[in-house]
Design a protein around this motif. Structure first.
Motif, PDB file in Angstrom:
ATOM      1  N   HIS A  11      78.107 -43.149 -58.752  1.00 21.40           N
ATOM      2  CA  HIS A  11      78.042 -42.236 -57.598  1.00 21.40           C
ATOM      3  C   HIS A  11      76.649 -42.269 -56.971  1.00 21.40           C
ATOM      4  O   HIS A  11      75.709 -42.790 -57.576  1.00 21.40           O
ATOM      5  CB  HIS A  11      78.364 -40.792 -58.026  1.00 21.40           C
ATOM      6  N   ASN A  60      69.632 -32.052 -64.904  1.00 21.36           N
ATOM      7  CA  ASN A  60      69.311 -32.756 -63.669  1.00 21.36           C
ATOM      8  C   ASN A  60      68.791 -31.746 -62.659  1.00 21.36           C
ATOM      9  O   ASN A  60      69.467 -30.760 -62.369  1.00 21.36           O
ATOM     10  CB  ASN A  60      70.580 -33.433 -63.139  1.00 21.36           C
ATOM     11  N   HIS A  94      74.280 -44.938 -58.978  1.00 20.23           N
ATOM     12  CA  HIS A  94      73.907 -44.797 -60.391  1.00 20.23           C
ATOM     13  C   HIS A  94      75.065 -44.251 -61.226  1.00 20.23           C
ATOM     14  O   HIS A  94      76.009 -43.651 -60.689  1.00 20.23           O
ATOM     15  CB  HIS A  94      72.664 -43.911 -60.552  1.00 20.23           C
ATOM     16  N   ASP A 118      74.050 -39.253 -55.010  1.00 19.48           N
ATOM     17  CA  ASP A 118      73.952 -37.802 -54.850  1.00 19.48           C
ATOM     18  C   ASP A 118      73.785 -37.467 -53.362  1.00 19.48           C
ATOM     19  O   ASP A 118      73.412 -38.322 -52.564  1.00 19.48           O
ATOM     20  CB  ASP A 118      72.743 -37.245 -55.619  1.00 19.48           C
TER      21      ASP A 118
HETATM   22 FE   LIG Z   1      73.620 -38.419 -59.792  1.00 15.58          FE
END
Ligand SMILES: [Fe+2]
Ligand SMILES: O=C(O)CCC(=O)C(=O)O
Length: 253
Positions: A141, A222, A208, A143
């Motif tokens: 994916h 994260n 990633h 972000d």
């Molecule tokens: Fe991510």
């Protein structure tokens, strides 16, 4: 002085006195051409320990199991257990403060080569992810926002997966993601990580994923950050809203 204030002071002192120009320059170079850089040197052990302890506590308090996929990323698998921003902000003490530390943002900006801002869309500010069942993975994916700082709390040995793979210099067309085409057109970098590592990634232009785990547990937090450009863009949040939705509304693939 509260424990949190003492830790924030530790963080600021460390950033002001214990981070060498060389390590910043090396990370900045890596970040610019690999789309990611390891940055464990940016944070003192005291803060890493406190963040790790809080992640472990929060995983015991309120987490949600996910097994979902999204058309916007060609149905790559997302199998994990999460603690969302809402619960972290409500029950966490150190994580919300570290996230918005102005000195940390300055350190990140030096490595990114441009200003780094807290994410204006709160649900994407921070999330805890635990991969623990065989085959658990945060599949391929991009972000929505430009930057992510991932703190590695626990990870299995490399033979059991859990490493990060990334493809820098790629962009996300949400209506036609072409993940496989992107993978065959560009080199894929694989990154071994250890407990105590942190990495910064340019997550909107670096495809990633986390390689599936087996026989072990991988825990991270994260922290997502915005570029200056992000602040004036209209961004949609389909996959992240789906990923962090209330369990009843999660679309199961
Ligand atoms: Fe991510
Ligand atoms: O777990 C990782 O290392 C990456 C997590 C990630 O990509 C995300 O939360 O968007």
């Amino acid at each position: 002085m509260s424990d949190v204030d003492a830790l924030l002071l530790d963080l600021e002192t460390h950033l002001a006195t214990s981070v060498s120009e060389d390590s910043i320059a090396r990370a900045r170079r890596n970040f610019s051409y690999l789309g990611h850089a390891k940055i464990p040197f940016l944070v003192p052990d005291s803060v890493k320990k406190a963040v790790a302890a809080e992640v472990n506590e929060l995983l015991d308090v309120g987490s949600v199991r996910r097994d979902v996929s999204f058309k916007e990323t060609d149905f790559s698998p997302r199998r994990m257990r999460n603690v969302r921003r809402k619960e972290i902000a409500e029950f966490g003490t150190i994580i919300p403060e570290v996230y918005k530390s102005a000195k940390l943002l300055q350190g990140l900006a030096q490595i990114a080569g441009e200003p780094v801002h807290p994410c204006p869309y709160e649900p994407e500010q921070y999330v805890i992810t635990c991969l623990e069942k065989d085959g658990d993975t945060h599949g391929w994916h991009w972000d929505d926002y430009s930057f992510a700082v991932v703190w590695v709390i626990e990870t299995p040995p490399i033979a059991d997966g859990g490493f990060v793979q990334c493809v820098p210099g790629t962009t996300w067309n949400k209506s036609d993601p072409q993940i496989n085409r992107t993978l065959v057109k560009h080199p894929i970098y694989s990154v071994e990580l250890f407990a105590g590592d942190l990495y910064l990634m340019r997550t909107d232009t670096t495809l990633h994923r986390v390689y599936p785990v087996a026989n072990g547990t991988r825990k991270i937090i994260n922290m997502g950050y915005a570029s200056t450009q992000n602040l004036t863009m209209e961004l949609s949040h389909e996959t992240m809203d789906g990923l962090w939705a209330e369990p009843e509304t999660v679309e199961v693939s």
